[in-house]
Design an enzyme around this catalytic site. Sequence first.
Site, PDB file in Angstrom:
ATOM      1  N   LYS A   1       2.636  24.182  -2.358  1.00  0.00           N
ATOM      2  CA  LYS A   1       1.217  23.846  -2.267  1.00  0.00           C
ATOM      3  C   LYS A   1       1.216  22.403  -2.350  1.00  0.00           C
ATOM      4  O   LYS A   1       0.785  21.605  -3.414  1.00  0.00           O
ATOM      5  CB  LYS A   1       0.288  24.627  -2.973  1.00  0.00           C
ATOM      6  CG  LYS A   1      -0.018  26.113  -2.870  1.00  0.00           C
ATOM      7  CD  LYS A   1      -0.551  26.952  -3.941  1.00  0.00           C
ATOM      8  CE  LYS A   1      -0.722  28.327  -3.604  1.00  0.00           C
ATOM      9  NZ  LYS A   1      -1.167  28.919  -4.717  1.00  0.00           N
TER      10      LYS A   1
ATOM     11  N   LYS B   1       6.535  38.193   0.101  1.00  0.00           N
ATOM     12  CA  LYS B   1       5.297  38.133  -0.581  1.00  0.00           C
ATOM     13  C   LYS B   1       4.513  39.205   0.004  1.00  0.00           C
ATOM     14  O   LYS B   1       4.959  40.007   0.691  1.00  0.00           O
ATOM     15  CB  LYS B   1       4.565  36.836  -0.209  1.00  0.00           C
ATOM     16  CG  LYS B   1       5.312  35.603  -0.880  1.00  0.00           C
ATOM     17  CD  LYS B   1       4.351  34.167  -1.069  1.00  0.00           C
ATOM     18  CE  LYS B   1       3.463  34.571  -2.099  1.00  0.00           C
ATOM     19  NZ  LYS B   1       2.755  33.346  -2.602  1.00  0.00           N
TER      20      LYS B   1
ATOM     21  N   GLU C   1       7.590  39.725  -4.649  1.00  0.00           N
ATOM     22  CA  GLU C   1       6.528  39.528  -5.189  1.00  0.00           C
ATOM     23  C   GLU C   1       5.932  40.889  -5.487  1.00  0.00           C
ATOM     24  O   GLU C   1       5.984  41.966  -4.698  1.00  0.00           O
ATOM     25  CB  GLU C   1       5.374  39.037  -4.406  1.00  0.00           C
ATOM     26  CG  GLU C   1       3.985  38.741  -5.083  1.00  0.00           C
ATOM     27  CD  GLU C   1       2.870  37.940  -4.262  1.00  0.00           C
ATOM     28  OE1 GLU C   1       1.804  38.810  -3.803  1.00  0.00           O
ATOM     29  OE2 GLU C   1       3.042  36.804  -3.861  1.00  0.00           O
TER      30      GLU C   1
ATOM     31  N   ARG D   1       0.843  -1.188  -0.001  1.00  0.00           N
ATOM     32  CA  ARG D   1       0.102  -0.048   0.072  1.00  0.00           C
ATOM     33  C   ARG D   1       0.885   1.339  -0.060  1.00  0.00           C
ATOM     34  O   ARG D   1       0.311   2.298  -0.604  1.00  0.00           O
ATOM     35  CB  ARG D   1      -0.924  -0.181   1.162  1.00  0.00           C
ATOM     36  CG  ARG D   1      -1.849   1.079   1.197  1.00  0.00           C
ATOM     37  CD  ARG D   1      -2.313   1.501  -0.213  1.00  0.00           C
ATOM     38  NE  ARG D   1      -3.327   0.305  -0.657  1.00  0.00           N
ATOM     39  CZ  ARG D   1      -3.403   0.544  -1.933  1.00  0.00           C
ATOM     40  NH1 ARG D   1      -3.390   1.207  -2.828  1.00  0.00           N
ATOM     41  NH2 ARG D   1      -4.135  -0.653  -2.719  1.00  0.00           N
TER      42      ARG D   1
ATOM     43  N   ASP E   1       2.610  38.609  -9.791  1.00  0.00           N
ATOM     44  CA  ASP E   1       1.513  37.832  -9.437  1.00  0.00           C
ATOM     45  C   ASP E   1      -0.007  38.337  -9.778  1.00  0.00           C
ATOM     46  O   ASP E   1      -0.173  39.461  -9.554  1.00  0.00           O
ATOM     47  CB  ASP E   1       1.550  37.900  -7.730  1.00  0.00           C
ATOM     48  CG  ASP E   1       0.414  36.788  -7.033  1.00  0.00           C
ATOM     49  OD1 ASP E   1       0.510  35.674  -7.580  1.00  0.00           O
ATOM     50  OD2 ASP E   1      -0.359  37.251  -6.329  1.00  0.00           O
TER      51      ASP E   1
END
Length: 286
Positions: free
Chosen positions: A137, A169, A202, A102, A224
């Site tokens: 992410k 950011k 950013e 698995r 962005d």
Amino acid sequence: MITQEQFDYELKHIISNAIREDVGDGDHSSLACIPENAKGKAKLLVKDKGVIGGVNFAKKVFAYVDKNLKIDVRIEDGSEVTFGDIVMFVEGSSQSILKAERTVLNAMQRMSAIATKTKVFVDLLKGTNTKILDTRKTTPGIRVLEKWAVKLGGGENHRFALYDMIMLKDNHIDFAGGITKAIEMTKEYLNETGKNLDIMVEARNLFEVEEILKNDGIYRILLDNFDYEDTRKAVKMIGNKCLTESSGNINEATVRHYAECGVNYISCGALTHSVHNMDLSLKAVN
């Protein structure tokens, strides 16, 4: 990205934790009906189409469970596969094969999905000078597998985590009191700590691009959620002063258009957070 030593360290923890989670105090299904000395052979079968990923990880899992298992790889990582292909055979203790099954399948199914999706973006960028990047992410606990899969699909890795690049950011900038202040404080921090980290900033609009360019030592500017027109303007403004990256809801329909604006990189969270696992199975060979 992280060093090979750190990469290996992360893999060891992923494997040990996955086996702990799945096996606990024993695979009682196998212990109940399969003799301890029983030997068997199984094949890893593809029931889908795409790019296979996780072959070398599977070898590490099998070796962790039982170093005496014999692995016969027929299709290597990063290869295109289709329904009916046999990726590998594993032979040895039947109990050991089932104990590893698995963990091997879960990892390979996800890594193959990510490699397959990345390959789609890489193909869409052919003929341009733009590279596709992943993001942070990722699924908590298995980031190293997902970023490995991006590489297998032909993409490139962004920073691995919070510790291997400075990335200022929008929230950093707002909390710090502005772009220039955030950059100045960052340079002071790096000087005081002796850390050698690239600085990426950013930008939310062309005015912010202009302000960032007033500061020296910036490695890359992240554009962005820019539209195509402003992306082209930003690339022209930046020139060779630093690298450029586009991000923000970029998909298969738009990625080529952003690349044609002249950016060096395009980052896409969907490479890792929006994929459908490849269908794989491990079947006993009689």
